[in-house]
Every structure is written in C-alpha cells, then in structure tokens.
Design a protein around this motif. Structure first.
Motif, PDB file in Angstrom:
ATOM      1  N   ILE A 105       0.833  -1.202   0.000  1.00 30.39           N
ATOM      2  CA  ILE A 105       0.000   0.000   0.000  1.00 30.39           C
ATOM      3  C   ILE A 105       0.867   1.251   0.000  1.00 30.39           C
ATOM      4  O   ILE A 105       0.615   2.198  -0.745  1.00 30.39           O
ATOM      5  CB  ILE A 105      -0.960   0.000   1.208  1.00 30.39           C
ATOM      6  CG1 ILE A 105      -1.971  -1.139   1.078  1.00 30.39           C
ATOM      7  CG2 ILE A 105      -1.682   1.333   1.350  1.00 30.39           C
ATOM      8  CD1 ILE A 105      -2.830  -1.357   2.298  1.00 30.39           C
ATOM      9  N   GLN A 106       1.916   1.259   0.814  1.00 30.00           N
ATOM     10  CA  GLN A 106       2.818   2.408   0.849  1.00 30.00           C
ATOM     11  C   GLN A 106       3.536   2.591  -0.479  1.00 30.00           C
ATOM     12  O   GLN A 106       3.725   3.713  -0.945  1.00 30.00           O
ATOM     13  CB  GLN A 106       3.829   2.264   1.981  1.00 30.00           C
ATOM     14  CG  GLN A 106       3.229   2.443   3.349  1.00 30.00           C
ATOM     15  CD  GLN A 106       4.272   2.345   4.450  1.00 30.00           C
ATOM     16  OE1 GLN A 106       5.448   2.098   4.204  1.00 30.00           O
ATOM     17  NE2 GLN A 106       3.827   2.538   5.677  1.00 30.00           N
ATOM     18  N   GLU A 107       3.938   1.497  -1.094  1.00 35.96           N
ATOM     19  CA  GLU A 107       4.644   1.582  -2.368  1.00 35.96           C
ATOM     20  C   GLU A 107       3.739   2.123  -3.473  1.00 35.96           C
ATOM     21  O   GLU A 107       4.168   2.932  -4.300  1.00 35.96           O
ATOM     22  CB  GLU A 107       5.224   0.221  -2.756  1.00 35.96           C
ATOM     23  CG  GLU A 107       6.333  -0.257  -1.819  1.00 35.96           C
ATOM     24  CD  GLU A 107       7.479   0.745  -1.690  1.00 35.96           C
ATOM     25  OE1 GLU A 107       7.961   1.250  -2.719  1.00 35.96           O
ATOM     26  OE2 GLU A 107       7.891   1.017  -0.543  1.00 35.96           O
ATOM     27  N   VAL A 108       2.493   1.700  -3.492  1.00 36.42           N
ATOM     28  CA  VAL A 108       1.538   2.222  -4.487  1.00 36.42           C
ATOM     29  C   VAL A 108       1.324   3.717  -4.256  1.00 36.42           C
ATOM     30  O   VAL A 108       1.299   4.507  -5.213  1.00 36.42           O
ATOM     31  CB  VAL A 108       0.200   1.449  -4.427  1.00 36.42           C
ATOM     32  CG1 VAL A 108      -0.880   2.163  -5.224  1.00 36.42           C
ATOM     33  CG2 VAL A 108       0.385   0.031  -4.939  1.00 36.42           C
TER      34      VAL A 108
ATOM     35  N   VAL B  41       2.239   9.386  -6.009  1.00 36.08           N
ATOM     36  CA  VAL B  41       2.764  10.726  -5.724  1.00 36.08           C
ATOM     37  C   VAL B  41       3.871  11.066  -6.713  1.00 36.08           C
ATOM     38  O   VAL B  41       3.914  12.166  -7.267  1.00 36.08           O
ATOM     39  CB  VAL B  41       3.260  10.823  -4.268  1.00 36.08           C
ATOM     40  CG1 VAL B  41       4.042  12.110  -4.045  1.00 36.08           C
ATOM     41  CG2 VAL B  41       2.092  10.731  -3.298  1.00 36.08           C
ATOM     42  N   GLU B  42       4.769  10.119  -6.973  1.00 35.47           N
ATOM     43  CA  GLU B  42       5.867  10.351  -7.921  1.00 35.47           C
ATOM     44  C   GLU B  42       5.356  10.524  -9.346  1.00 35.47           C
ATOM     45  O   GLU B  42       5.952  11.249 -10.141  1.00 35.47           O
ATOM     46  CB  GLU B  42       6.864   9.199  -7.855  1.00 35.47           C
ATOM     47  CG  GLU B  42       7.671   9.181  -6.571  1.00 35.47           C
ATOM     48  CD  GLU B  42       8.516   7.922  -6.419  1.00 35.47           C
ATOM     49  OE1 GLU B  42       8.576   7.111  -7.366  1.00 35.47           O
ATOM     50  OE2 GLU B  42       9.111   7.764  -5.343  1.00 35.47           O
ATOM     51  N   LEU B  43       4.270   9.843  -9.664  1.00 28.13           N
ATOM     52  CA  LEU B  43       3.674   9.960 -10.988  1.00 28.13           C
ATOM     53  C   LEU B  43       3.285  11.401 -11.276  1.00 28.13           C
ATOM     54  O   LEU B  43       3.349  11.864 -12.403  1.00 28.13           O
ATOM     55  CB  LEU B  43       2.450   9.039 -11.076  1.00 28.13           C
ATOM     56  CG  LEU B  43       1.834   8.768 -12.422  1.00 28.13           C
ATOM     57  CD1 LEU B  43       2.842   8.106 -13.349  1.00 28.13           C
ATOM     58  CD2 LEU B  43       0.615   7.881 -12.259  1.00 28.13           C
ATOM     59  N   GLY B  44       2.926  12.091 -10.212  1.00 24.85           N
ATOM     60  CA  GLY B  44       2.626  13.505 -10.344  1.00 24.85           C
ATOM     61  C   GLY B  44       1.187  13.755 -10.704  1.00 24.85           C
ATOM     62  O   GLY B  44       0.395  12.852 -10.960  1.00 24.85           O
ATOM     63  N   ASN B  45       0.849  14.984 -10.726  1.00 26.20           N
ATOM     64  CA  ASN B  45      -0.498  15.423 -11.031  1.00 26.20           C
ATOM     65  C   ASN B  45      -0.682  15.475 -12.534  1.00 26.20           C
ATOM     66  O   ASN B  45       0.107  16.083 -13.244  1.00 26.20           O
ATOM     67  CB  ASN B  45      -0.715  16.815 -10.403  1.00 26.20           C
ATOM     68  CG  ASN B  45      -2.128  17.302 -10.550  1.00 26.20           C
ATOM     69  OD1 ASN B  45      -2.924  16.735 -11.286  1.00 26.20           O
ATOM     70  ND2 ASN B  45      -2.435  18.364  -9.853  1.00 26.20           N
ATOM     71  N   ASP B  46      -1.730  14.832 -13.019  1.00 29.72           N
ATOM     72  CA  ASP B  46      -1.965  14.839 -14.463  1.00 29.72           C
ATOM     73  C   ASP B  46      -2.764  16.063 -14.899  1.00 29.72           C
ATOM     74  O   ASP B  46      -3.213  16.154 -16.033  1.00 29.72           O
ATOM     75  CB  ASP B  46      -2.668  13.552 -14.908  1.00 29.72           C
ATOM     76  CG  ASP B  46      -4.098  13.442 -14.400  1.00 29.72           C
ATOM     77  OD1 ASP B  46      -4.551  14.350 -13.684  1.00 29.72           O
ATOM     78  OD2 ASP B  46      -4.756  12.451 -14.738  1.00 29.72           O
ATOM     79  N   GLY B  47      -2.960  17.000 -13.971  1.00 30.67           N
ATOM     80  CA  GLY B  47      -3.654  18.231 -14.317  1.00 30.67           C
ATOM     81  C   GLY B  47      -5.148  18.193 -14.051  1.00 30.67           C
ATOM     82  O   GLY B  47      -5.826  19.187 -14.237  1.00 30.67           O
TER      83      GLY B  47
END
Length: 121
Positions: free
Chosen positions: A30-33, A38-44
């Motif tokens: 769960i923490q890894e997902v 978060v690293e994937l970032g905001n897609d807007g």
C-alpha cells in the motif's frame, strides 16, 4: 479537545463517505503504491489530485511509537478498525509549516463538514 468516538450504521457510512483506514507495514504494498502515485505527479485533473490526496489520508502504519503524557509508547494501530472522513481538498500542510498553516487550512475546509443525523449512528 477530547476525541469523541461515534459508531455509524452501514447506511451512515456510505451516505457520509466514510472510508476504512488502510494499515500498512513499513515498505508494504500500500505504501509503495501511494509513493508511486505521488511520484507519478499530477496529471492536471482535479479528480486525480483528490483521489491521491484521499488515498494518502487513509494510510496508517500497523504500529508505531506515539507520545502519551510525555512517555513514548508503542501503539498497535491495526486494533483500532478506524474509519475516516476525508474532505474533498488537495491541500497538504508540510510538517515545517504546520503551526502557521493549520488554522487557515481548517477554516478553508469548514464548508466540507461532516453532516450526519441520529439515525446514521
């Protein structure tokens, strides 16, 4: 302020958008997902930001140390079976600015207060 415990009926849980806390071991899936999202970032899109923010708000370690009356104690959080209401906001207060920003952020989310009736409990 003293914490109050309410027990909601199942109909009150769904109606009020309460979610079960997800307990995780350090480095667990769960923490890894959550880290990946978060690293994937905001897609807007606001909906993506809200969903990631909600997910992070629902994570809690299985156990950890906490300070009670000045004494450090190990707490087994998984025994709580906690559910949370997460207001629809993406604002996150950093640990460094918590004291300065807390009141402003609390005022900003007042419009999203949890409303329930006696029949929900």
């Amino acid at each position: 302020m003293e914490a109050m415990e309410l027990v909601f009926q199942r109909s009150g849980v769904g109606k009020n958008k309460l979610y079960p806390v997800m307990y995780s071991v350090n480095g667990g899936a769960i923490q890894e997902v959550a880290k990946y999202l978060v690293e994937l970032g905001n897609d807007g899109t606001d909906i993506t930001s809200l969903n990631v923010s909600c997910l992070l708000s629902l994570l809690k370690p299985i156990k950890s140390n906490m300070i009670v009356s000045g004494e450090v104690l190990e707490k087994k959080f998984y025994q709580e079976s906690e559910w949370r209401y997460v207001p629809p906001t993406t604002n996150v207060i950093s640990e460094n600015n918590y004291t300065e920003e807390r009141d402003n952020e609390n005022n900003a989310i007042e419009q999203y207060g949890l409303e329930f009736s006696p029949s929900d409990i």
